[in-house]
Design a protein around this motif. Structure first.
Motif, PDB file in Angstrom:
ATOM      1  N   PRO A 231     -18.129 -42.819  16.997  1.00 30.73           N
ATOM      2  CA  PRO A 231     -17.711 -43.976  17.033  1.00 30.73           C
ATOM      3  C   PRO A 231     -18.462 -45.065  16.201  1.00 30.73           C
TER       4      PRO A 231
ATOM      5  N   ASP B  93     -12.472 -55.059  26.716  1.00 31.44           N
ATOM      6  CA  ASP B  93     -11.575 -54.919  25.496  1.00 31.44           C
ATOM      7  C   ASP B  93     -11.490 -55.972  24.582  1.00 31.44           C
TER       8      ASP B  93
ATOM      9  N   TRP C  42      -9.545 -53.444  20.118  1.00 29.12           N
ATOM     10  CA  TRP C  42     -10.621 -52.487  20.407  1.00 29.12           C
ATOM     11  C   TRP C  42     -10.736 -52.238  21.891  1.00 29.12           C
TER      12      TRP C  42
ATOM     13  N   PRO D 121     -13.016 -49.925  23.773  1.00 33.06           N
ATOM     14  CA  PRO D 121     -14.307 -48.773  24.021  1.00 33.06           C
ATOM     15  C   PRO D 121     -13.842 -47.643  24.711  1.00 33.06           C
ATOM     16  N   HIS D 122     -13.161 -47.717  25.985  1.00 34.64           N
ATOM     17  CA  HIS D 122     -12.688 -46.625  26.871  1.00 34.64           C
ATOM     18  C   HIS D 122     -11.399 -46.195  26.896  1.00 34.64           C
ATOM     19  N   GLY D 123     -10.679 -46.588  25.922  1.00 32.86           N
ATOM     20  CA  GLY D 123      -9.374 -46.155  25.645  1.00 32.86           C
ATOM     21  C   GLY D 123      -8.467 -47.219  26.142  1.00 32.86           C
TER      22      GLY D 123
ATOM     23  N   GLY E  65      -6.443 -42.069  24.524  1.00 34.19           N
ATOM     24  CA  GLY E  65      -7.877 -41.998  23.935  1.00 34.19           C
ATOM     25  C   GLY E  65      -7.664 -43.119  22.787  1.00 34.19           C
TER      26      GLY E  65
ATOM     27  N   GLY F 226      -8.382 -46.125  20.657  1.00 32.36           N
ATOM     28  CA  GLY F 226      -9.615 -47.058  20.798  1.00 32.36           C
ATOM     29  C   GLY F 226      -9.424 -48.123  19.838  1.00 32.36           C
ATOM     30  N   TRP F 227      -8.488 -48.003  18.808  1.00 33.07           N
ATOM     31  CA  TRP F 227      -8.362 -49.220  18.017  1.00 33.07           C
ATOM     32  C   TRP F 227      -6.733 -49.289  17.742  1.00 33.07           C
TER      33      TRP F 227
ATOM     34  N   ASP G   1      -8.482 -43.130  17.432  1.00 29.52           N
ATOM     35  CA  ASP G   1      -8.988 -42.823  18.726  1.00 29.52           C
ATOM     36  C   ASP G   1     -10.337 -43.478  18.987  1.00 29.52           C
ATOM     37  N   THR G   2     -10.949 -43.226  20.019  1.00 30.32           N
ATOM     38  CA  THR G   2     -11.969 -44.069  20.523  1.00 30.32           C
ATOM     39  C   THR G   2     -13.142 -43.040  19.699  1.00 30.32           C
ATOM     40  N   GLU G   3     -13.169 -42.106  19.173  1.00 32.10           N
ATOM     41  CA  GLU G   3     -14.319 -41.706  18.340  1.00 32.10           C
ATOM     42  C   GLU G   3     -14.029 -41.880  16.838  1.00 32.10           C
TER      43      GLU G   3
END
Length: 117
Positions: A26, A50, A64, A66-68, A74, A76-77, A95-97
């Motif tokens: 990330p 968030d 955003w 961070p934990h989904g 999943g 993330g954004w 996704d979060t990654e």
């Protein structure tokens, strides 16, 4: 060294087929969030940590998670731009990654296309 195709197809080089190292993870979300000024955007951090950013006119949103994002698999954004009566808006998510550098580049391009009326 070029490998010639045996028949119809394409040719390539051995070098082009070598494995590459790709940016993963990330990264630093501040690369994304630092693009927003308090003059033009509202920023809210909720009880889940968030982060929500919206333009003062309410047509741009960035979230955003961070934990989904709750209710997703999943995400993330989340980026969304509200359309007009004549043109539909759009949204995209990562996704979060997804590396923050990639999200930051996308946000920068969206912000570059905005103009004051």
């Amino acid at each position: 060294m070029t490998v010639a195709p045996a028949g119809p197809g394409f040719s390539t080089t051995v070098e082009a087929l070598r494995p590459r190292e790709w940016q993963l993870g990330p990264g630093q979300p501040t690369l994304v969030l630092d693009q927003f000024s308090a003059e033009d955007f509202h920023l809210i951090v909720d009880d889940r940590a968030d982060v929500h950013v919206s333009s003062k006119d309410g047509r741009f949103y960035l979230g955003w998670f961070p934990h989904g994002r709750p209710g997703t698999d999943g995400e993330g954004w989340k980026i969304a731009v509200t359309g007009t009566a004549q043109v539909r808006g759009y949204h995209m998510s990562f996704d979060t990654e997804t590396p923050a550098d990639i999200v930051a580049a996308t946000v920068a391009r969206v912000l570059e296309t905005a103009r004051r009326l």
